[in-house]
Enzyme design. Structure first.
Site, PDB file in Angstrom:
ATOM      1  N   LYS A 114       3.765 -15.085   1.738  1.00  0.00           N
ATOM      2  CA  LYS A 114       3.835 -15.752   0.159  1.00  0.00           C
ATOM      3  C   LYS A 114       5.385 -16.041   0.223  1.00  0.00           C
ATOM      4  O   LYS A 114       5.970 -15.576  -0.795  1.00  0.00           O
ATOM      5  CB  LYS A 114       3.324 -14.706  -0.896  1.00  0.00           C
ATOM      6  CG  LYS A 114       3.372 -15.431  -2.143  1.00  0.00           C
ATOM      7  CD  LYS A 114       2.485 -16.637  -2.327  1.00  0.00           C
ATOM      8  CE  LYS A 114       2.622 -17.166  -3.586  1.00  0.00           C
ATOM      9  NZ  LYS A 114       1.665 -18.273  -3.713  1.00  0.00           N
ATOM     10  N   ASP A 137     -12.036  -9.768   4.383  1.00  0.00           N
ATOM     11  CA  ASP A 137     -13.407  -9.680   3.668  1.00  0.00           C
ATOM     12  C   ASP A 137     -14.161 -11.073   3.439  1.00  0.00           C
ATOM     13  O   ASP A 137     -15.145 -11.603   3.637  1.00  0.00           O
ATOM     14  CB  ASP A 137     -13.349  -9.083   2.530  1.00  0.00           C
ATOM     15  CG  ASP A 137     -13.594  -7.537   2.682  1.00  0.00           C
ATOM     16  OD1 ASP A 137     -13.395  -6.853   3.546  1.00  0.00           O
ATOM     17  OD2 ASP A 137     -14.488  -7.087   1.616  1.00  0.00           O
ATOM     18  N   TYR A 156       0.792  -1.241   0.023  1.00  0.00           N
ATOM     19  CA  TYR A 156      -0.057   0.155  -0.104  1.00  0.00           C
ATOM     20  C   TYR A 156       0.760   1.263   0.253  1.00  0.00           C
ATOM     21  O   TYR A 156       0.406   2.149  -0.595  1.00  0.00           O
ATOM     22  CB  TYR A 156      -0.916   0.082   1.491  1.00  0.00           C
ATOM     23  CG  TYR A 156      -2.139  -0.710   1.177  1.00  0.00           C
ATOM     24  CD1 TYR A 156      -2.375  -1.968   1.047  1.00  0.00           C
ATOM     25  CD2 TYR A 156      -3.315  -0.213   1.350  1.00  0.00           C
ATOM     26  CE1 TYR A 156      -3.316  -2.814   0.867  1.00  0.00           C
ATOM     27  CE2 TYR A 156      -4.505  -0.828   1.157  1.00  0.00           C
ATOM     28  CZ  TYR A 156      -4.329  -2.067   1.057  1.00  0.00           C
ATOM     29  OH  TYR A 156      -5.632  -2.860   0.987  1.00  0.00           O
ATOM     30  N   ASP A 201      -6.393  -7.413   4.139  1.00  0.00           N
ATOM     31  CA  ASP A 201      -7.328  -6.742   3.540  1.00  0.00           C
ATOM     32  C   ASP A 201      -8.554  -7.666   2.995  1.00  0.00           C
ATOM     33  O   ASP A 201      -9.537  -7.892   3.160  1.00  0.00           O
ATOM     34  CB  ASP A 201      -6.867  -5.689   2.586  1.00  0.00           C
ATOM     35  CG  ASP A 201      -8.170  -5.145   1.931  1.00  0.00           C
ATOM     36  OD1 ASP A 201      -9.108  -4.659   2.633  1.00  0.00           O
ATOM     37  OD2 ASP A 201      -8.201  -4.845   0.600  1.00  0.00           O
ATOM     38  N   ASP A 255      -2.414 -18.411  -0.159  1.00  0.00           N
ATOM     39  CA  ASP A 255      -3.372 -19.210  -1.032  1.00  0.00           C
ATOM     40  C   ASP A 255      -3.993 -20.270  -0.586  1.00  0.00           C
ATOM     41  O   ASP A 255      -5.265 -20.405  -0.312  1.00  0.00           O
ATOM     42  CB  ASP A 255      -2.518 -19.309  -2.385  1.00  0.00           C
ATOM     43  CG  ASP A 255      -1.183 -20.162  -2.209  1.00  0.00           C
ATOM     44  OD1 ASP A 255      -0.548 -20.227  -1.212  1.00  0.00           O
ATOM     45  OD2 ASP A 255      -0.729 -20.573  -3.255  1.00  0.00           O
TER      46      ASP A 255
HETATM   47  C1  IPM Z   1     -10.293  -1.398   4.251  1.00  0.00           C
HETATM   48  C2  IPM Z   1     -10.367  -0.707   2.693  1.00  0.00           C
HETATM   49  C3  IPM Z   1      -9.230  -0.198   2.587  1.00  0.00           C
HETATM   50  C4  IPM Z   1      -7.880  -0.938   2.354  1.00  0.00           C
HETATM   51  C5  IPM Z   1      -9.457   0.720   1.050  1.00  0.00           C
HETATM   52  C6  IPM Z   1     -10.846   1.623   1.152  1.00  0.00           C
HETATM   53  C7  IPM Z   1      -8.110   1.763   0.930  1.00  0.00           C
HETATM   54  O1  IPM Z   1     -10.511  -1.882   1.821  1.00  0.00           O
HETATM   55  O2  IPM Z   1     -10.287  -0.588   5.288  1.00  0.00           O
HETATM   56  O3  IPM Z   1     -10.240  -2.719   4.237  1.00  0.00           O
HETATM   57  O4  IPM Z   1      -7.660  -1.487   1.432  1.00  0.00           O
HETATM   58  O5  IPM Z   1      -7.250  -0.619   3.664  1.00  0.00           O
HETATM   59 MN    MN Z   2     -10.905  -3.884   2.814  1.00  0.00          MN
END
Ligand code: IPM
Ligand code: MN
Ligand code: NAD
Length: 346
Positions: free
Chosen positions: A183, A243, A137, A239, A215
């Site tokens: 990784k 999710d 990032y 990240d 993976d």
């Molecule tokens: C999160 C989001 C952010 C990230 C984006 C919006 C920059 O996906 O907070 O998980 O990738 O950290």
């Molecule tokens: Mn995110």
């Protein structure tokens, strides 16, 4: 009097912030004193002050006892030179919020809300520790031309060490199991990461450590979620994995997080985004923001009873099948929130 800075942001951010703050307001009566100052971030910052992390917001955050963030981003700013996401990343960097804790707790009464089989998800209780201010990032150089672009993944020893120590301490307060995800079969930053985990491990002899490649970890997360206790990983991997982990709980709309800096300042925010597809429709699940508030109450303010009381009310309501659409219910943001408030007043 505790000073809480709120940054509602974009899309569903303001909707879930309003809902969660009204729950806090009712629950805290006579128990917890706080003042709120609202500031702009993300697209709202761009539109109102010409910057996604305006100077006034930055100054306010530096004086806060805790910060609550809704969500940022949306189609309106996707093509802009300066994006809402840049403001979020800048805020994390400026405030030094290097660790992001993303708990995945399954409420057993809601087990049927997960698209995964009940026998797979039952008993899941994990904490993803995501490194938040380094890696792909933030690495330089970083540029984009018409036909070529570059991002850089860089980690220093000290950046890795501090997140690994934090993850070991989390494991000591949980079930003494740490899984480091990387990784290392391909990436040099991952090889450094793995080496440092192994160097630090002897300092925490009560913690069992294992390593997984990203993976395989992605597969195991949804086939054997209860095998995980604390997961520590780099910024981008964390990240994505978090999710993915949200499907265990049934919805991204259930997922909170806490980001801490070295001085102990905490910023609390859902892991999801501004959900442009449902923004303004009164459909957003405010639980991610409510759980973010209970994480704030416990972590920044040691208000354990108040946090328990809020969660008990929400969970009692959800156990009666009163839920928003993302969890298979029929409630709106407002009607769900009202049901929680009614439960708190009982
Ligand atoms: C999160 C989001 C952010 C990230 C984006 C919006 C920059 O996906 O907070 O998980 O990738 O950290
Ligand atoms: Mn995110
Ligand atoms: P998203 O997380 O906003 O939405 C993904 C899906 O989950 C959507 O279908 C959405 O409706 C649903 N969802 C998310 N939160 C929900 C909730 N509380 N209740 C019910 N459903 C919910 O991801 P996206 O659509 O990929 O991104 C939208 C914008 O948000 C982008 O600009 C992205 O950069 C930004 N974003 C911001 C943050 C943040 O503020 N920390 C995090 C992730 C994405």
């Amino acid at each position: 009097m505790k000073k809480i800075i709120t940054l509602p942001g974009d899309g569903i951010g303001p909707e879930i912030m309003d809902a969660a703050l009204s729950v806090l307001d009712v629950a805290s009566e006579g128990q917890f004193e706080y003042e709120i100052a609202e500031h702009a971030i993300g697209g709202h910052g761009i539109d109102s002050q010409g910057h996604p992390f305006p100077e006034a917001t930055r100054e306010a955050c530096l004086t806060a006892d805790a910060i609550l963030l809704g969500a940022i981003g949306g189609p309106k700013w996707e093509q802009s030179e300066v994006t809402p996401e840049m403001g979020l990343l800048q805020m994390r960097k400026v405030l030094g919020l290097f660790s992001n804790l993303r708990p995945i707790q399954l409420n057993e009464t809601l087990i049927d809300r997960s698209p995964l089989k009940p026998e797979i998800v039952s008993g899941t209780d994990m904490m993803i520790v995501r490194e938040l201010t380094g890696g792909l990032y933030f690495g330089e150089p970083k540029w984009e031309k018409e036909d070529e672009a570059l991002d850089t993944t860089q980690y220093s020893r000290s950046e890795i060490e501090r997140i690994i120590h934090l993850a070991f301490k989390q494991a000591q307060n949980r079930r003494n199991h740490l899984t480091s995800v990387d990784k290392a079969n391909v990436l040099s930053t991952s090889r450094l990461w793995r080496r440092i985990v192994n160097e630090i491990a002897p300092q925490y002899p009560d913690v069992h450590v294992d390593h997984l490649y990203i993976d395989a970890a992605s597969m195991k997360l949804v086939t054997h979620p209860k095998d995980f206790d604390v997961v520590v990983t780099a910024n981008l991997f964390g990240d994505i994995l978090s999710d993915e982990a949200s499907v265990i709980t049934g919805s991204l709309g259930m997922m909170p997080s806490a980001s801490m800096n070295e001085q102990g300042l905490g910023l609390y925010e859902p892991i999801h985004g501004s959900a442009p597809d449902i923004a303004g429709k009164n459909l957003a699940n405010p639980m991610s923001m409510i759980y973010s508030i209970t994480m704030m109450l416990r972590t920044s303010f040691e208000e354990f009873e108040l946090a328990d009381k809020i969660e008990a009310a929400c969970e009692a309501v959800m156990a009666r099948n009163i839920m928003t659409k993302d969890m298979g219910g029929t409630e709106t943001t407002e009607s769900f929130t009202q049901a929680v408030i009614t439960e708190l007043r009982k």
